[in-house]
Design a protein around this motif. Structure first.
Motif, PDB file in Angstrom:
ATOM      1  N   THR A   1       0.813  -1.220   0.000  1.00  0.00           N
ATOM      2  CA  THR A   1       0.000   0.000   0.000  1.00  0.00           C
ATOM      3  C   THR A   1       0.842   1.263   0.000  1.00  0.00           C
ATOM      4  N   SER A   2       2.140   1.146  -0.184  1.00  0.00           N
ATOM      5  CA  SER A   2       2.912   2.387  -0.179  1.00  0.00           C
ATOM      6  C   SER A   2       4.012   2.350  -1.231  1.00  0.00           C
ATOM      7  N   GLU A   3       4.352   3.557  -1.685  1.00  0.00           N
ATOM      8  CA  GLU A   3       5.370   3.675  -2.715  1.00  0.00           C
ATOM      9  C   GLU A   3       6.388   4.722  -2.307  1.00  0.00           C
ATOM     10  N   VAL A   4       7.556   4.630  -2.891  1.00  0.00           N
ATOM     11  CA  VAL A   4       8.573   5.664  -2.658  1.00  0.00           C
ATOM     12  C   VAL A   4       9.156   6.104  -3.991  1.00  0.00           C
ATOM     13  N   ILE A   5       9.677   7.303  -3.992  1.00  0.00           N
ATOM     14  CA  ILE A   5      10.366   7.782  -5.177  1.00  0.00           C
ATOM     15  C   ILE A   5      11.827   8.041  -4.795  1.00  0.00           C
ATOM     16  N   GLU A   6      12.709   7.681  -5.664  1.00  0.00           N
ATOM     17  CA  GLU A   6      14.125   7.917  -5.423  1.00  0.00           C
ATOM     18  C   GLU A   6      14.470   9.254  -6.067  1.00  0.00           C
ATOM     19  N   LEU A   7      14.978  10.121  -5.251  1.00  0.00           N
ATOM     20  CA  LEU A   7      15.287  11.445  -5.765  1.00  0.00           C
ATOM     21  C   LEU A   7      16.679  11.837  -5.294  1.00  0.00           C
TER      22      LEU A   7
ATOM     23  N   MET B   1       1.354  12.109  -6.609  1.00  0.00           N
ATOM     24  CA  MET B   1       1.275  11.687  -7.999  1.00  0.00           C
ATOM     25  C   MET B   1       0.042  12.308  -8.656  1.00  0.00           C
ATOM     26  N   VAL B   2       0.270  13.032  -9.755  1.00  0.00           N
ATOM     27  CA  VAL B   2      -0.847  13.645 -10.477  1.00  0.00           C
ATOM     28  C   VAL B   2      -0.700  13.310 -11.958  1.00  0.00           C
ATOM     29  N   ASP B   3      -1.767  13.594 -12.736  1.00  0.00           N
ATOM     30  CA  ASP B   3      -1.699  13.289 -14.164  1.00  0.00           C
ATOM     31  C   ASP B   3      -0.946  14.359 -14.939  1.00  0.00           C
ATOM     32  N   ALA B   4      -1.202  15.604 -14.597  1.00  0.00           N
ATOM     33  CA  ALA B   4      -0.576  16.682 -15.352  1.00  0.00           C
ATOM     34  C   ALA B   4      -0.653  17.980 -14.575  1.00  0.00           C
TER      35      ALA B   4
ATOM     36  N   TYR C   1      15.060   8.639  -0.596  1.00  0.00           N
ATOM     37  CA  TYR C   1      13.732   8.110  -0.904  1.00  0.00           C
ATOM     38  C   TYR C   1      12.652   8.910  -0.188  1.00  0.00           C
ATOM     39  N   LEU C   2      11.651   9.283  -0.950  1.00  0.00           N
ATOM     40  CA  LEU C   2      10.530  10.018  -0.371  1.00  0.00           C
ATOM     41  C   LEU C   2       9.246   9.225  -0.594  1.00  0.00           C
ATOM     42  N   PRO C   3       8.328   9.288   0.366  1.00  0.00           N
ATOM     43  CA  PRO C   3       7.056   8.601   0.142  1.00  0.00           C
ATOM     44  C   PRO C   3       6.279   9.244  -1.006  1.00  0.00           C
ATOM     45  N   VAL C   4       5.554   8.442  -1.743  1.00  0.00           N
ATOM     46  CA  VAL C   4       4.706   8.956  -2.823  1.00  0.00           C
ATOM     47  C   VAL C   4       3.257   8.643  -2.479  1.00  0.00           C
ATOM     48  N   LYS C   5       2.409   9.634  -2.648  1.00  0.00           N
ATOM     49  CA  LYS C   5       0.985   9.432  -2.359  1.00  0.00           C
ATOM     50  C   LYS C   5       0.176   9.668  -3.629  1.00  0.00           C
ATOM     51  N   ARG C   6      -0.859   8.908  -3.754  1.00  0.00           N
ATOM     52  CA  ARG C   6      -1.790   9.154  -4.844  1.00  0.00           C
ATOM     53  C   ARG C   6      -3.029   9.803  -4.249  1.00  0.00           C
TER      54      ARG C   6
END
Lengths: 169, 121, 732
Positions: C621-627, C669-672, C631-636
């Protein structure tokens, strides 16, 4: 105009707007009505009760749109070309109600209103009374009988749609 | 035609109170909120009577009266001072500056009306 | 009519508030050593205005107190009382009582007990010479002229009631001129009619007065002109139209009160001849001149006139010269006030709404035009003008934050008295302008913060001395604008937050678990948790069942946040970061699931288009982004709103907006991204109720609605490791 109608107008204490929702005929006090709008998909809101379909732009104000059918515990209305939104004033706040279509404006007198029979309706007070109006609304409605059509008068206040409730969150 | 009175007072509530009670007695009222503004307004509205406060920012009542009296068209204008002050020294100065009379706040509207009619019937 | 009066009275109370603020500012300046004449004059004028209005609206107690206070100020202004530190201190205390009186007049409090202060003010008035040191009384002597006044008003102006108690009885203050009734022996039916002689002086014509009006008014009261003496009239070519040459003699029926006659002469210049006498016999018919004059004691003539007139002109020039010098000095200060009009705030809000509409319509119009038409010069020009109007309307609502700061000094004085602690206040940035709505709403939080600082922060003098500090604590109150936020800080130099105790208390109250690992900052934040109070003894200051949690929720309801920084032994700083305005937001408009949302630009750090593998699941149920290596959590948004359990989006087709939040940096996280611009905030509360995570809504160019995200509240709601006390967003 039939003689009955003339009498009714003379004795009228108020006017009600009647509208169809599913197979029922409902009425609200004319004074609460601000305008009737065509259905337009509202912007959905998170964390709100299911009957709040979202918000819409009413001339620069953000107004909630309520699925009245769901609010009353029926199945959600099916959208069709005559679906419309009744924008009403509830103690200074505005809200739009999705209804199937608006029927008529009818004068009634307070003495015509019968109290709602004490049936199991889930929430007390939403139906503030019943009134029978001449049979001209819609042929085939179940509400219509030989003697007239039963109109359920809604107490908008009791619908509690614009107030924040814990159960709503 | 009703007489036009210019009231100069830095307190909006006092101006409104004057306006309310004097309009009820048939006077027309214009207002200004300090001496400088009063001096401008008086030339614009050309009143039949000037009622001014003494303690005001910018130009006080004495200054206003002196300036008004310098204007030839207002040499004969009745000017009443309406102030909470009441020392003889102040009154002497008002007289010196060119005031016609002095009324002490707080005022009774009817008596104020009577006093006004005394200089501006 | 009474509504109208109520309305006027409401304005009067607003003026009182302004006057009190001015007076306090001036008195504080005096306390700090600035006793310049303009400062004193400012204080005097403020109190004077309060007095004036209080009489008009019948607030007798306020009138009486402000009158006495004004008397002292007048003497200070006139240099007769020296504004020594003691005198200034008393005046500050008197000011506090004056504030209480104003509150009482508004019905917000009971009548204060002012007997002691009145006695003290009287004492200062009486001893003004003596206390300054033996020599002074001589200098003070001329002053009493004013005090002695009421009897003979040699200027011919309306004499005035000096005793305040009489204001009620005779609100107008008219009083018959210098006549005592004992002078008439036995007023009986045998009283004769009146004979009035009136010879207007030159001065009677000078100040816009018209003696004819006096004659007419007398006639209306029943008088009859029985003689006009024109013997003094010169030849026409020598005639000075402004000189008085005529003397009238009138008769008046006996039953008319003398005061009625006197009133007619109210505004007649003092050097005019005015004689009012009763005829000796009850003869109904008027008697010609010779008769009346000699009649014994009965006549009451303004005998004093001749002498006093001679004396006055000599005295007058001196005082007249002085104020001329004083007036320009006072102007400098007053200039700031400029010219103002009062506008109902509702009207401003309406205007703001309309301008918001205008902006929206403008952009709808723009959207509908072809690109070529959009570039026509009129359109950008129209857009620019609209923006300027919007900015101006916004600035109309902006007010110096000083208004919110103004009640602090008073509060500190009270707190100092209650706690026995000594506190100095330092204020900076009080002219920082903030939306009026913000100012109104930070009053309570500010009060709590100050109370908290004095109650829990600043130590007792003994304690301070023991740790090598000066016995007086210092509280710094500051405001500054940084970007779209206003930072209001309350710092004390006290003992700092006792983290051990806070932690223990939080565990005891079940706010955190006993084994929770918390940073110092997190512990500090605990004092904003609901129901948290560290006071060892419930004091009557802070311990009122509410505390810093109220501060926090109030500030967050405004779209702001509270930060706490504390250093043990050195002090604590509370910072309120507030939006500059409650009406407009600089936002990024993003698209997600066919809907558009507004992210406050203040939260946005950067936007990233993830490459393959840059966003990875961490748990189901969770994602991260490598920047850049971290690593930072990513939310939708879908998961945060609980819209859909399984969002099928592929990260590579999305944008990740890195936002700054209280929960740290997080990717959304967004579409645009659609646009970036200022949006007009529409409250959901207006017709619905606040929704957690949603800061409001705005109307986009096409008329549709976009929800404005409250990033902090949104992320606080979904974050798992967060402490559980984070109810926010929903508050009044």
């Amino acid at each position: 105009m039939t003689p009955t109608n003339v009498e009714a107008i003379a004795a009228a204490d108020r006017k009600i707007v009647t509208f169809i929702l599913g197979k029922q005929v409902f009425g609200i006090d004319m004074k609460a009505l601000i305008e009737i709008r065509e259905w337009e998909e509202p912007t959905p809101l998170p964390s709100v009760p299911h009957f709040i379909r979202g918000v819409t732009n009413l001339r620069g104000t953000v107004v909630p749109v309520v699925g009245l059918s769901e609010r009353l515990g029926w199945e959600p209305s099916v959208l069709h070309s005559r679906s419309c939104i009744l924008v009403v004033n509830i103690s200074g706040k505005r809200a739009g109600f999705l209804v199937d279509h608006v029927a008529d404006i009818i004068p009634i007198s307070d003495s015509d209103i019968q109290p709602a029979p004490d049936v199991e309706v889930g929430e007390q007070g939403i139906i503030s009374g019943l009134v029978q109006v001449p049979n001209k609304i819609q042929a085939g409605d179940e509400a219509a009988t030989e003697s007239g059509t039963m109109v359920l008068l809604l107490d908008l206040e009791a619908l509690n749609v614009t107030r924040h409730l814990d159960l709503a969150a | 035609m009703s007489k036009l009175i210019l009231t100069v007072d830095d307190s909006a509530s006092m101006r409104m109170l004057l306006k309310t009670s004097l309009t009820a007695q048939g006077f027309a009222i214009e207002g200004a909120n300090d001496g400088v503004h009063g001096l401008e307004r008086i030339q614009e509205v050309n009143p039949d009577l000037l009622i001014t406060d003494i303690n005001m920012p910018k130009m006080d009542g004495f200054g206003l009266i002196e300036e008004v009296r310098k204007l030839p068209q207002f040499r004969g204008l009745p000017i009443l001072v309406l102030s909470t002050e009441f020392s003889d020294e102040k009154k002497a100065r008002a007289r010196e500056a060119g005031a016609t009379g002095w009324i002490t706040k707080p005022f009774d509207p009817t008596k104020l009306g009577a006093a006004i009619r005394r200089v501006c019937p | 009519m009474s509504d109208e009066l109520d309305e006027i009275q409401a304005i009067f109370f607003e003026e009182c508030a302004e006057g009190l603020a001015t007076a306090e500012e001036g008195l504080s300046a005096m306390a700090a050593g600035d006793v310049s004449s303009e400062v004193i004059a400012g204080v005097f004028r403020a109190v004077h205005s309060i007095k004036g209005g209080s009489g008009a609206f019948g607030h007798a107690a306020l009138l009486a107190f402000s009158h006495r206070f004004e008397n002292v100020l007048d003497e200070v202004r006139g240099g007769k009382i020296e504004p020594t530190p003691e005198v200034t201190k008393t005046m500050l205390a008197a000011f506090d009582l004056l504030s209480d009186h104003v509150a009482a007049a508004q019905g917000q409090a009971g009548l204060p007990n002012d007997a002691e202060m009145l006695a003290e003010l009287d004492r200062i008035l009486e001893t003004k010479g003596a206390s300054a040191g033996g020599a002074a009384p001589a200098a003070a002597a001329p002053a009493p002229v004013a005090a002695a006044a009421p009897a003979a008003d040699e200027m011919g102006f309306v004499p005035v009631v000096v005793e305040l108690e009489d204001f009620d009885a005779d609100p107008f203050g008219f009083e018959p001129v210098g006549v005592s009734l004992e002078d008439f022996d036995a007023p009986a039916p045998t009283l004769g009619g009146w004979i009035i002689r009136f010879r207007p002086s030159r001065a009677a014509m000078a100040n816009g007065a018209e003696p004819m009006f006096v004659i007419r008014e007398l006639e209306e009261s029943g008088a009859r002109v029985i003689d006009v003496d024109s013997s003094a009239l010169p030849d026409l070519r020598d005639l000075d139209p402004e000189e008085g040459y005529l003397q009238w003699t009138l008769s008046m029926p006996a039953e008319i009160e003398e005061s009625v006659i006197r009133d007619c002469f109210d505004f007649v210049a003092p050097d005019s001849v005015i004689e009012i006498e009763r005829e000796a016999q009850p003869e109904p018919a008027p008697v010609i001149e010779e008769a009346p004059a000699p009649i014994a004691e009965a006549p009451v003539v303004e005998a004093a006139i001749a002498e006093t007139v001679a004396a006055t002109p000599v005295a007058a020039p001196a005082p007249a010269a002085a104020p001329k010098a004083a007036a320009p000095a006072a102007e400098g200060k007053a200039h700031e006030a400029a010219q103002t009009i009062r506008v109902d705030l509702l009207k401003l809000d309406l205007l703001l709404n309309l301008v918001g509409e205008l902006v929206i319509r403008g952009s709808i119009l723009n959207d509908r035009l072809s690109p070529r038409d959009q570039e026509r010069v009129e359109l950008p020009e129209l857009a620019r003008l609209t923006r300027e109007i919007q900015d101006n309307v916004m600035s109309l609502r902006a007010q110096p934050i000083r208004q919110a700061f103004s009640r602090v000094p008073r509060m500190l004085r009270d707190l100092a008295t209650e706690t026995g602690k000594q506190v100095i206040l330092e204020t900076t940035g009080e002219m920082t302008e903030v939306d009026k709505g913000v100012i109104e709403k930070i009053g309570d939080p500010l009060t709590h913060m100050i109370r908290n600082a004095v109650d829990h922060g600043v130590e007792s003098p003994a304690e301070r001395i023991a740790v090598g500090k000066s016995p007086e604590g210092t509280i710094r109150l500051s405001a500054e604008q940084k970007g779209a936020r206003i930072f209001v800080r309350v710092s004390d130099d006290g003992r700092g937050i006792n983290r051990e105790r806070v932690r223990a208390k939080a565990v005891e109250k079940g706010i955190i678990s006993a084994d929770a690992i918390l940073s110092n900052e997190e512990i500090d934040q605990l004092i904003c948790a609901p129901g948290f109070s560290t006071a060892e003894t419930i004091s009557n200051i802070s311990g009122r069942g509410v505390g810093m949690d109220v501060v926090r929720s109030n500030v967050e309801a405004l779209g702001g946040r509270v930060e706490i920084h504390s250093t043990p032994g050195e002090g604590t700083t509370f910072t309120m970061a507030l939006p500059l305005t409650l009406a407009i937001l600089d936002g990024m408009i993003v698209r997600f699931a066919e809907q558009r949302y507004v992210l406050p630009l203040a939260n946005v750090i950067e936007a990233v288009r993830p490459e393959a593998g840059q966003v990875q699941p961490m748990t189901p149920t969770s994602e991260v982004i490598e920047l850049r290596g971290s690593y930072l959590p990513v939310k939708r948004l879908s998961e945060m709103f609980g819209l859909a359990a399984n969002d099928p989006r592929d990260p590579e087709d999305s944008l990740v907006i890195i936002v700054d939040s209280e929960a740290g940096n997080v990717g959304l996280m967004v579409d645009a991204i659609d646009d970036r611009r200022e949006v007009v905030i529409k409250s959901l509360d207006e017709n619905l109720h606040p929704i957690r995570g949603i800061g409001g809504a705005t109307i986009l160019g096409d008329g549709s609605i976009a929800l404005i995200l409250d990033i902090d509240a949104l992320l606080a709601g979904t974050s798992h490791n967060n402490t559980k006390y984070a109810p926010k967003g929903i508050a009044a």
